[in-house]
Design an enzyme around this catalytic site. Structure first.
Site, PDB file in Angstrom:
ATOM      1  N   ALA A  37       1.965  -6.278  13.063  1.00 15.34           N
ATOM      2  CA  ALA A  37       2.140  -7.742  13.076  1.00 15.34           C
ATOM      3  C   ALA A  37       2.840  -8.173  14.368  1.00 15.34           C
ATOM      4  CB  ALA A  37       2.945  -8.182  11.859  1.00 15.34           C
ATOM      5  N   SER A  40      11.542 -10.321  25.874  1.00 14.19           N
ATOM      6  CA  SER A  40      11.649 -10.197  24.413  1.00 14.19           C
ATOM      7  C   SER A  40      13.028  -9.743  23.953  1.00 14.19           C
ATOM      8  CB  SER A  40      10.583  -9.232  23.889  1.00 14.19           C
ATOM      9  OG  SER A  40      11.003  -7.897  24.084  1.00 14.19           O
ATOM     10  N   GLY A  91       7.140  -5.420  11.581  1.00 11.85           N
ATOM     11  CA  GLY A  91       6.061  -4.424  11.431  1.00 11.85           C
ATOM     12  C   GLY A  91       5.366  -4.307  12.778  1.00 11.85           C
ATOM     13  N   LYS A  92       5.115  -3.074  13.199  1.00  9.14           N
ATOM     14  CA  LYS A  92       4.574  -2.896  14.558  1.00  9.14           C
ATOM     15  C   LYS A  92       3.225  -3.565  14.743  1.00  9.14           C
ATOM     16  CE  LYS A  92       7.256   1.281  15.074  1.00  9.14           C
ATOM     17  NZ  LYS A  92       8.380   0.623  15.729  1.00  9.14           N
ATOM     18  N   GLU A 121       2.244   3.279  11.845  1.00  6.72           N
ATOM     19  CA  GLU A 121       2.913   2.889  10.589  1.00  6.72           C
ATOM     20  C   GLU A 121       1.905   2.700   9.452  1.00  6.72           C
ATOM     21  OE1 GLU A 121       7.180   0.800  11.602  1.00  6.72           O
ATOM     22  OE2 GLU A 121       5.440  -0.516  11.470  1.00  6.72           O
ATOM     23  N   ASP A 172       6.870  -3.335  21.061  1.00  6.75           N
ATOM     24  CA  ASP A 172       5.662  -4.026  20.564  1.00  6.75           C
ATOM     25  C   ASP A 172       5.181  -5.065  21.579  1.00  6.75           C
ATOM     26  OD1 ASP A 172       5.770  -2.556  18.210  1.00  6.75           O
ATOM     27  OD2 ASP A 172       7.165  -3.962  17.302  1.00  6.75           O
ATOM     28  N   ASN A 202       7.236   5.991  24.002  1.00 11.27           N
ATOM     29  CA  ASN A 202       8.469   6.170  24.757  1.00 11.27           C
ATOM     30  C   ASN A 202       8.626   7.686  24.937  1.00 11.27           C
ATOM     31  OD1 ASN A 202       9.603   7.217  22.400  1.00 11.27           O
ATOM     32  ND2 ASN A 202      10.577   5.292  21.835  1.00 11.27           N
ATOM     33  N   GLY A 245      12.530   1.841  28.669  1.00 14.96           N
ATOM     34  CA  GLY A 245      13.622   0.896  28.484  1.00 14.96           C
ATOM     35  C   GLY A 245      14.139   0.367  29.806  1.00 14.96           C
TER      36      GLY A 245
HETATM   37  O1  RIB Z   1       8.901  -2.076  16.423  1.00 15.45           O
HETATM   38  C1  RIB Z   1       9.791  -2.838  15.661  1.00 15.45           C
HETATM   39  C2  RIB Z   1       9.353  -2.842  14.222  1.00 15.45           C
HETATM   40  O2  RIB Z   1       9.489  -1.542  13.701  1.00 15.45           O
HETATM   41  C3  RIB Z   1      10.169  -3.729  13.330  1.00 15.45           C
HETATM   42  O3  RIB Z   1       9.683  -5.048  13.280  1.00 15.45           O
HETATM   43  C4  RIB Z   1      10.129  -3.004  11.986  1.00 15.45           C
HETATM   44  O4  RIB Z   1       9.404  -3.678  11.018  1.00 15.45           O
HETATM   45  C5  RIB Z   1       9.520  -1.641  12.300  1.00 15.45           C
HETATM   46  O5  RIB Z   1       8.222  -1.561  11.892  1.00 15.45           O
END
Ligand code: RIB
Length: 309
Positions: free
Chosen positions: A44, A277, A41-42, A141, A249, A185, A217
């Site tokens: 988290a 990463s 999740g972006k 998100e 992220d 991006n 990238g």
């Molecule tokens: O940016 C990567 C994330 O995008 C992933 O961890 C996935 O959960 C989506 O939210």
């Protein structure tokens, strides 16, 4: 330098990740090599990356009333992220992302679940955290009215708002104006501004009413200050890429953590952290700690000093 405080308002997903030699065509079944479950999740991811870089981080978001939600809360707590801003949504499943990785590229389908139950009131309830933060970091998100709530609170408390416009959406001009730094991006920048895809990069960056840190990238990243026509370039650092999930992220988190060093240093740290990463599988697995990032930066030719926060 005091510890940086970052308030992240964003999503939490459980990532179900399959590695394959290539992506299947529509209607095709292929055999994969490996499967793993990762926290993602972006929101988290950016919270974890910022915490590993030494920041004090609070995450405002929502999880389902299920095992995934409990696992994600525990994992974030173990990373030192303050989870008091997470609401458990009764009768809702946690966010889930189905990810395929092939040749270090990825394809992702997200089922938002509890992430879409987050409300502006949940964000407003964390006013104290936002008032204490050095930077407010938000992505797309979660419902757009929660993004607005974060923007309004950042403005109220005079905090820099970093908006990572992912996944790509057309953004209202007023939201772009409320943003201190937009971190797309190329595809997300085109979508955010609603301009034709063939618009040259420099023109795209100049069209945003806020500062832009554009990630490219393997080409590195570009920075353009609000109102300026100068594009600053930070080349990417060469590493062996295994999985690019979460690189964006990590880039965003590092930008937020090192923003006080100025755009040139922030961009350099962000590109270096993102490079590290991608060397491991999973969004959060490869995110570097501050010491690893500092050592990496020190190891580069011509580097006089490492990172500090
Ligand atoms: O940016 C990567 C994330 O995008 C992933 O961890 C996935 O959960 C989506 O939210």
């Amino acid at each position: 330098m005091s510890v940086r405080k970052i308030a992240v308002v964003g999503s939490l997903n459980l990532d179900l990740l399959t590695e394959a030699e290539r992506f299947p065509l529509p209607g095709e079944t292929i055999t994969g090599q490996r499967f793993g479950r990762f926290m993602g999740g972006k929101g988290a991811n950016q919270a974890v990356a910022a915490a590993r870089l030494g920041a004090e981080v609070v995450l405002v978001g929502a999880v389902g009333d299920d095992d995934f939600g409990r696992q994600m809360q525990a994992a974030l707590g173990a990373e030192g992220v303050d989870t008091r801003g997470l609401r458990v949504v009764a009768g809702q499943t946690s966010g889930l992302a189905s990810i395929t990785v092939a040749g270090a590229e990825n394809q992702i389908i997200v089922v938002p679940g509890a992430n879409h139950a987050l409300t502006p009131a949940d964000v407003e309830a964390r006013a104290d955290d936002i008032a204490r933060a050095d930077v407010v970091l938000v992505q797309l998100e979660i419902p757009i009215d929660c993004v607005w709530a974060a923007a309004e609170m950042a403005r109220h408390y005079r905090k820099p708002l970093m908006l990572n416009p992912a996944p790509a959406h057309r953004l209202p001009e007023a939201l772009l104006r409320a943003t201190t730094l937009l971190t797309p991006n190329a595809h997300e920048l085109v979508a955010s501004l609603g301009l034709p895809a063939e618009t040259p990069l420099a023109e795209l960056c100049a069209a945003a009413p806020c500062a832009v840190a554009l990630s490219r990238g393997v080409e590195g990243a570009y920075y353009r200050a609000a109102g300026s026509h100068d594009l600053q370039h930070q080349p990417a650092f060469a590493v062996t890429a295994v999985d690019s999930t979460g690189a964006g992220d990590t880039f965003n988190a590092a930008l937020a953590v090192y923003w006080h060093l100025g755009p040139t240093q922030a961009l350099r740290h962000a590109c270096a952290a993102a490079a590290l990463s991608v060397t491991r599988t999973g969004a959060q697995s490869g995110m570097p700690h501050a010491a690893e990032l500092a050592a990496f930066l020190r190891s580069l030719p011509g580097t006089l000093s490492g990172s500090r926060i």
